[in-house]
Design a protein around this motif. Sequence first.
Motif, PDB file in Angstrom:
ATOM      1  N   ILE A  39       0.819  -1.223   0.000  1.00  0.00           N
ATOM      2  CA  ILE A  39       0.000   0.000   0.000  1.00  0.00           C
ATOM      3  C   ILE A  39       0.848   1.266   0.000  1.00  0.00           C
ATOM      4  CG2 ILE A  39      -0.234   0.326   2.501  1.00  0.00           C
ATOM      5  CD1 ILE A  39      -3.220   0.888   1.974  1.00  0.00           C
ATOM      6  N   ARG A  40       2.131   1.131   0.346  1.00  0.00           N
ATOM      7  CA  ARG A  40       3.016   2.297   0.314  1.00  0.00           C
ATOM      8  C   ARG A  40       3.109   2.907  -1.069  1.00  0.00           C
ATOM      9  NH1 ARG A  40       8.508   0.069   2.660  1.00  0.00           N
ATOM     10  NH2 ARG A  40       7.894  -1.624   1.243  1.00  0.00           N
ATOM     11  N   PHE A  41       2.859   2.081  -2.100  1.00  0.00           N
ATOM     12  CA  PHE A  41       2.994   2.547  -3.478  1.00  0.00           C
ATOM     13  C   PHE A  41       1.670   3.084  -4.038  1.00  0.00           C
ATOM     14  CE2 PHE A  41       6.033  -0.909  -2.737  1.00  0.00           C
ATOM     15  CZ  PHE A  41       7.225  -0.223  -2.964  1.00  0.00           C
ATOM     16  N   TYR A  42       0.651   3.194  -3.192  1.00  0.00           N
ATOM     17  CA  TYR A  42      -0.658   3.680  -3.633  1.00  0.00           C
ATOM     18  C   TYR A  42      -1.142   4.789  -2.698  1.00  0.00           C
ATOM     19  CZ  TYR A  42      -0.573  -0.628  -6.372  1.00  0.00           C
ATOM     20  OH  TYR A  42      -0.224  -1.626  -7.234  1.00  0.00           O
ATOM     21  N   PRO A  43      -0.560   5.987  -2.817  1.00  0.00           N
ATOM     22  CA  PRO A  43      -0.903   7.092  -1.905  1.00  0.00           C
ATOM     23  C   PRO A  43      -2.374   7.501  -1.985  1.00  0.00           C
ATOM     24  CG  PRO A  43       0.417   7.875  -3.775  1.00  0.00           C
ATOM     25  CD  PRO A  43       0.467   6.385  -3.801  1.00  0.00           C
ATOM     26  N   ASP A  44      -2.968   7.424  -3.174  1.00  0.00           N
ATOM     27  CA  ASP A  44      -4.389   7.786  -3.300  1.00  0.00           C
ATOM     28  C   ASP A  44      -5.273   6.827  -2.510  1.00  0.00           C
ATOM     29  OD1 ASP A  44      -3.690   9.884  -4.916  1.00  0.00           O
ATOM     30  OD2 ASP A  44      -4.117   8.842  -6.797  1.00  0.00           O
TER      31      ASP A  44
END
Length: 345
Positions: A271-276
């Motif tokens: 989830i770190r790579f999906y800020p939205d």
Amino acid sequence: MADTLLIRALKGQPKQVTLCNKNLEKIPKAIGKLDCICQLQLKNNKIRKLPKELSHLYQLQVLNLGNNSLEEFSPVLQHLHSLEKLHLFGNNISHIDGNMLNGFRCLTFLNLNGNQLKTLPQEICNLVSIQHLSMDNNQLTELPIEFCALTTLEEFHAAGNKLTSLPLEIGYLISLEKLYLQRNKIRELPEGLGKCYRLRYIDVAANELRIFPTELASMPLKELHCEENPLLQNMPVHSVQEEEVLSLKELVARFVMKELKDRWSHMRRAIRFYPDLRTMLAQSSKCAVCGDSFLNTWLECVKFVDARSDLKLTSMSGKIPVRALLCSYKCFNAAGHNYYGVAFP
């Protein structure tokens, strides 16, 4: 007469000058020569305009212009960089130019009670040291989001206005201790109010409130005034619940949030790579019954808490309706809780 008093004052190099109740229609220009004064009292006169010579008072810390005839937030005031307390109550000010609020780095107290203000400028956030802000008996219909940037604000008064709501971001007022909003038209207090962890006094009497935010019971309140509001009453009636059908978005969001609780889950790393996605999930709520997180409010309920035994308030008694959010009818129908569904007439 005022000129004579100022001439005499020049000889003594005073720290304070008082010209209250002198029936003054203007401030003598000689005031600019008193650059040594720290306090200037001019309340209860008929002053309509401030002379530019007033800007020469570089050491002025307290200025009282209450109960005069000012129609504007004068540009002269922004040059008083040492000003700490400013009284402008009881005038005819209907508008504040945001550019006029740029010079008040030291201002901790501002009283604008009893004017004709309908809005506050976005630049209100430039009052970076403000602790006490009073706007009672104006015509305010809303507060700008920028108001919530006043992180030094400890006491806010806005009674007797036309407010129907508060900014959702009000939780950023981390220093707020006293909130006075009586005699407005506020229908709902934002959930963010629960983040004002220093808030001790709330007066929302004579509004249009039906229910309080979920975290009210956990706030360290000493006084809560909420009389003359159409608060929900505890009158249980039979209701029929249908099995809910959750959207795919809601189902996935609940699954992800459940996975995030597992410290070894691959989802926590991904989830770190999906800020939205993280931003969206940050808006989630927690079920009052099962404790699981859910994205969208599914079922709004109410819990009636006792003002004295639950909230430890000595200022009032009786039951207070506090909002509770449940994730499903399954939790709503579970035994052992005291949450009620909200029924509208």
